[in-house]
Write an enzyme that holds these catalytic residues in place. Structure first.
Site, short mmCIF file in Angstrom:
data_model
loop_
_atom_site.label_atom_id
_atom_site.label_comp_id
_atom_site.label_asym_id
_atom_site.label_seq_id
_atom_site.Cartn_x
_atom_site.Cartn_y
_atom_site.Cartn_z
N ARG A 199 19.01 -95.82 -101.02
CA ARG A 199 18.33 -94.71 -100.12
C ARG A 199 18.19 -95.47 -98.77
O ARG A 199 17.62 -96.44 -98.40
CB ARG A 199 17.34 -94.25 -100.57
CG ARG A 199 16.25 -93.13 -99.87
CD ARG A 199 15.26 -92.56 -100.36
NE ARG A 199 14.54 -91.62 -99.71
CZ ARG A 199 13.81 -91.62 -98.80
NH1 ARG A 199 13.27 -92.71 -98.30
NH2 ARG A 199 13.46 -90.37 -98.25
N SER A 268 15.20 -84.34 -106.95
CA SER A 268 13.66 -84.35 -106.71
C SER A 268 13.01 -82.86 -107.09
O SER A 268 13.61 -81.89 -106.49
CB SER A 268 13.25 -84.71 -105.33
OG SER A 268 13.85 -86.07 -105.26
N LYS A 297 7.42 -90.38 -98.27
CA LYS A 297 7.57 -88.91 -98.23
C LYS A 297 6.41 -88.45 -97.22
O LYS A 297 5.26 -87.66 -97.77
CB LYS A 297 7.42 -88.12 -99.63
CG LYS A 297 8.55 -88.71 -100.47
CD LYS A 297 9.93 -87.83 -100.08
CE LYS A 297 11.04 -87.92 -101.06
NZ LYS A 297 12.54 -87.56 -100.65
#
Length: 374
Positions: A199, A268, A297
């Site tokens: 990521r 997700s 997040k």
């Protein structure tokens, strides 16, 4: 008149060097024998490669269906291996017996063994198809069809391998930008990590490609799955095992069309509705969270342990609790019903990633493993 003989041609000095070609029957026989030797060698090569694949399907995967398909193809190849072709074999004078390559002398993993032998089979069948046209047109057609069938077998088997490892994986590491990215990931792999997601949201594409390739190679060496976050194009470019998408990313149907059936797609989810929709759309696994608020997040409220408990009772595909999970709260997440977790900071910022990986896995492995049906 002076005549000199070169191979099967005659050079006649009295005719100002005009070469008169002679094609005796013996020359046709020689060519025929060469073709027979090529067919014999490649029939052996295809059968040997299929047997290697078959043995893994039988003993490594305990998958009768895949093993039976290998056996069927092997027997189909054997039908064309006639005594006439076997009689042309001349191993002592074959220069190819001395040829080798360093990559053939060792294999990094079962996956590399399988991929090498699929390449071997497919190349052999292509040779059989072309030279078979000189021997028996029906054989050429049969080998062409078998080559396509082997392509399908390869996709099915490699996809099956990925799904098997996905089901067995308990710990999922999602990377974050780090100057020690490669060494941290390798340390986690040494600790038993079997699932990694790359990521990277801010780097340019050239750096992403470079890092993804290196991480893909590390995962290949350690027998782990390698997933790319968001970017289907990057996943394809580095031959990743799959891609992980968010709710605002490319649709599952388009991603599946691009990636094919053999690669993994994760999604997700933050609530029950998203979970059920993901299952319906055919994803291979989901993330469940964030369990706790996390800087990964920003601005996203925690889904809490209640969503973890819901997933434990209602999710029919592999799922990973994610979001703020670490060594201090992992047992609370496990008690809520989680059998798999995904982490970021607790490993990427760990001083000793190998030990932390081993500890997290030790807690997760106290759970009785699921039985996977073939």
């Amino acid at each position: 008149m002076v005549t000199r003989t070169y191979d099967n041609s005659h050079f006649d000095e009295s005719t100002n060097g005009v070469v008169v070609m002679v094609e005796p029957y013996s020359q046709k026989q020689q060519i025929q024998q060469v073709v027979y030797r090529i067919l014999d060698a490649n029939l052996d090569r295809a059968r040997e490669g299929l047997r290697i694949i078959e043995e893994w399907c039988r003993f490594g995967l305990n998958n009768a269906q895949l093993a039976l398909e290998c056996k069927r193809l092997r027997q189909e190849v054997a039908k064309w291996h006639t005594p006439e072709l076997r009689a042309a074999r001349d191993t002592p004078s074959d220069p190819g017996t001395e040829l080798t390559h360093p990559q053939e002398e060792e294999r990094a993993s079962i996956k590399s063994v399988l991929q090498a032998n699929f390449c071997r089979i497919e190349e052999a069948l292509r040779v059989l198809e072309e030279y078979g046209k000189l021997y028996h047109p029906t054989m050429a057609k049969a080998c062409k069809q078998m080559r396509y069938q082997v392509y399908t077998l390869e996709s099915n088997l490699m996809g099956y391998q990925r799904h098997q490892l996905l089901w067995r994986s308990r710990l999922y590491l999602v990377t974050s930008p780090s100057e020690t990215l490669l060494s941290t990931v390798e340390a986690a792999l040494k600790g038993g990590l079997t699932l990694l997601q790359y990521r990277e949201k801010t780097a340019n594409d050239s750096l992403r490609l470079e890092q993804a390739r290196k991480l893909r190679q590390l995962c290949h060496i350690y027998g782990a799955l390698f997933i790319v976050n968001d970017r289907v194009d990057l996943a394809l470019a580095v031959d990743a095992d799959g891609v992980h998408l968010g709710q605002q990313d490319m649709s599952i149907s388009v991603a599946r069309q691009l990636l094919g059936s053999q690669r993994l797609i994760g999604l997700s989810t933050t609530n029950q509705e998203e979970m059920q929709r993901a299952i319906t759309e055919g994803v291979d696994y989901i993330g469940v969270g964030p369990v706790y608020e996390t800087p990964t997040k920003v601005g996203k409220a925690a889904a809490g342990l209640e969503y973890v408990s819901y997933a434990a009772k209602n999710c029919s595909i592999p799922w990973f609790a994610i979001g703020g999970i670490d060594a201090n709260n992992i047992n609370d997440v496990i008690d809520a019903g989680a059998e798999r977790i995904a982490v970021v900071r607790s490993l990427m910022q760990a001083e000793q990633p190998t030990l932390v990986t081993q500890y997290l896995l030790s807690q997760l492995n106290r759970i009785k493993p699921e039985v996977i049906s073939n």
